[in-house]
Scaffold this motif. Structure first.
Motif, short mmCIF file in Angstrom:
data_model
loop_
_atom_site.label_atom_id
_atom_site.label_comp_id
_atom_site.label_asym_id
_atom_site.label_seq_id
_atom_site.Cartn_x
_atom_site.Cartn_y
_atom_site.Cartn_z
N LEU A 1 4.13 -9.84 -11.59
CA LEU A 1 4.55 -11.22 -11.81
C LEU A 1 4.50 -11.95 -10.47
O LEU A 1 5.15 -11.52 -9.50
N ALA A 2 3.73 -13.04 -10.39
CA ALA A 2 3.60 -13.83 -9.15
C ALA A 2 4.22 -15.20 -9.38
O ALA A 2 3.84 -15.90 -10.32
N ILE A 3 5.18 -15.59 -8.52
CA ILE A 3 5.95 -16.81 -8.73
C ILE A 3 5.84 -17.70 -7.50
O ILE A 3 5.89 -17.23 -6.35
N ASP A 4 5.72 -19.02 -7.72
CA ASP A 4 5.76 -19.98 -6.62
C ASP A 4 6.26 -21.32 -7.14
O ASP A 4 6.02 -21.67 -8.30
N THR A 5 6.93 -22.07 -6.25
CA THR A 5 7.41 -23.40 -6.63
C THR A 5 6.34 -24.46 -6.48
O THR A 5 6.43 -25.53 -7.10
N ASP A 6 5.30 -24.18 -5.68
CA ASP A 6 4.26 -25.17 -5.37
C ASP A 6 3.15 -25.10 -6.42
O ASP A 6 2.51 -24.05 -6.56
N PRO A 7 2.89 -26.19 -7.16
CA PRO A 7 1.83 -26.16 -8.17
C PRO A 7 0.45 -25.88 -7.59
O PRO A 7 -0.41 -25.29 -8.27
N VAL A 8 0.21 -26.30 -6.33
CA VAL A 8 -1.07 -26.00 -5.69
C VAL A 8 -1.21 -24.48 -5.51
O VAL A 8 -2.26 -23.90 -5.79
N ALA A 9 -0.13 -23.84 -5.05
CA ALA A 9 -0.16 -22.38 -4.87
C ALA A 9 -0.38 -21.68 -6.20
O ALA A 9 -1.15 -20.70 -6.28
N VAL A 10 0.27 -22.14 -7.26
CA VAL A 10 0.10 -21.53 -8.58
C VAL A 10 -1.36 -21.60 -9.01
O VAL A 10 -1.93 -20.62 -9.53
N ALA A 11 -1.99 -22.75 -8.79
CA ALA A 11 -3.39 -22.91 -9.17
C ALA A 11 -4.30 -22.02 -8.33
O ALA A 11 -5.22 -21.37 -8.84
N GLU B 1 0.84 -1.21 0.00
CA GLU B 1 0.00 0.00 0.00
C GLU B 1 0.87 1.26 0.00
O GLU B 1 0.54 2.26 -0.63
N ARG B 2 2.00 1.20 0.69
CA ARG B 2 2.88 2.37 0.78
C ARG B 2 3.58 2.68 -0.54
O ARG B 2 3.69 3.83 -0.94
N TYR B 3 4.04 1.64 -1.23
CA TYR B 3 4.91 1.85 -2.38
C TYR B 3 4.20 1.83 -3.73
O TYR B 3 4.71 2.41 -4.69
N VAL B 4 3.10 1.13 -3.84
CA VAL B 4 2.47 0.96 -5.15
C VAL B 4 1.68 2.21 -5.54
O VAL B 4 0.83 2.67 -4.78
N ARG B 5 1.98 2.71 -6.70
CA ARG B 5 1.23 3.79 -7.32
C ARG B 5 0.90 3.35 -8.74
O ARG B 5 1.43 2.36 -9.23
N ARG B 6 0.05 4.06 -9.41
CA ARG B 6 -0.27 3.70 -10.79
C ARG B 6 1.01 3.78 -11.63
O ARG B 6 1.68 4.81 -11.67
N GLY B 7 1.34 2.67 -12.25
CA GLY B 7 2.57 2.60 -13.02
C GLY B 7 3.66 1.78 -12.35
O GLY B 7 4.64 1.41 -13.00
N THR B 8 3.50 1.46 -11.05
CA THR B 8 4.49 0.67 -10.33
C THR B 8 4.43 -0.79 -10.77
O THR B 8 3.36 -1.41 -10.71
N THR B 9 5.55 -1.35 -11.20
CA THR B 9 5.61 -2.76 -11.56
C THR B 9 6.09 -3.58 -10.36
O THR B 9 6.93 -3.11 -9.58
N VAL B 10 5.56 -4.80 -10.23
CA VAL B 10 5.76 -5.58 -9.00
C VAL B 10 6.10 -7.03 -9.33
O VAL B 10 5.57 -7.60 -10.30
N ILE B 11 6.97 -7.64 -8.52
CA ILE B 11 7.21 -9.09 -8.54
C ILE B 11 6.96 -9.62 -7.15
O ILE B 11 7.48 -9.08 -6.16
N ASP B 12 6.16 -10.67 -7.06
CA ASP B 12 5.82 -11.33 -5.79
C ASP B 12 6.45 -12.72 -5.81
O ASP B 12 6.00 -13.60 -6.56
#
Length: 290
Positions: A172-182, A140-151
């Motif tokens: 971009l959201a990344i996880d090693t667990d296929p359950v989490a990805v789904a 909430e503090r850092y994201v503004r319109r135009g801010t790109t993010v990787i989780d």
């Protein structure tokens, strides 16, 4: 599918240690709920021929490391797990964000807040854990319109969805667990941000070639250092990194690893014994003029 629910009840001061132990046996994460003078941590293991010896090792490890502690186990079906989670779920407000279970309606006082619908399924990230809330506050503090993010280690996708709902055009959201990805993909679609959030399977930032203004990682003190070189490579020049998932006793370890990877810690947030370290790319010293 049948799962084994493992419930570990400890004193609040021991919650961090208990969480670290549980993550060794259930990497996709745990839930944590407060009880009277206690913290109750729950993990779910798929029932299989190898689950009984794994459960025996988990119980032995926890009871030998933490005292006093109560460990209970039971079998639940997927639908039973969902009912159990729904019994504990509640709306949560973090700043301008309102995290609402998918089956609840927002109250009238929710007008003006940024609404997120969440169903964590079998993945980590209901929003109740303090480390998740620290990351949400940073987003909430850092994201503004135009801010790109990787989780990194997205779990249920809660942080990625929050970033998109607050205006990030590309997450971009990344996880090693296929359950989490789904599960994360489901929550992205539920919140209608699939045009901005891309969920994929991956290990850390190894295959990431893009740069981002904000990188968040809600992992553990033991797993965070493995991604720091990738963070240094993928962080934009004036970007921020926020790492959480550990307690006060591990802050120095995390900050030392950051410095070794070329990151400079600039802030430490705390909530209920948990910490989040904010960092920027370290600026190399200029050679002295001759």
């Amino acid at each position: 599918m049948t799962w084994i629910e493992v419930s570990v009840s400890v004193r609040p001061a021991d919650a961090e240690r208990a969480g670290d132990l549980l993550l060794r046996y259930c990497p996709q994460g745990f839930s944590e709920t407060p009880a009277r003078h206690r913290r109750v941590l729950r993990v779910y293991l798929p029932l299989s021929p190898g689950s009984r010896p794994l459960l025996t090792r988990l119980r032995r490890h926890v009871t030998r490391t933490i005292t006093p502690v109560t460990v209970r186990t039971g079998r639940v079906e997927d639908t039973g797990w969902v009912r159990a989670w729904r019994a504990h779920a509640r709306p949560m407000r973090i700043g301008r964000l309102l995290v609402l279970p998918t089956w609840m309606r927002p109250a009238e006082r929710a007008s003006g807040l940024t609404l997120m619908r969440l169903d964590p399924g079998m993945a980590f990230g209901s929003g109740e854990h303090a480390s998740t809330q620290l990351c949400l506050a940073a987003i909430e503090r850092y994201v503004r319109r135009g801010t790109t993010v990787i989780d990194v280690g997205t779990g249920s996708g809660i942080l990625a969805v929050a970033a998109a709902r607050l205006g990030a055009p590309r997450v971009l959201a990344i996880d090693t667990d296929p359950v989490a990805v789904a599960v994360a993909g489901h929550n992205v679609r539920t919140n209608r941000v699939a045009d901005r959030v891309y969920v994929r399977s991956g290990v850390g930032l190894v295959r990431v070639r893009r740069r981002a203004d904000l990188i968040v990682a809600n992992l553990t003190a033991d797993t965070l250092p493995a991604i720091f070189d990738g963070v240094r490579r993928c962080l934009a020049a004036r970007g921020r990194f926020v790492g959480s998932g550990f307690g006060g006793a591990r802050v120095k370890d995390v900050m030392r690893a950051m410095a070794g990877a070329g990151l400079r810690p600039v802030q430490v947030d705390r909530l209920r014994g948990w910490r989040a370290v904010h960092a920027v790319t370290a600026v190399p010293e200029r050679p002295a003029k001759r």
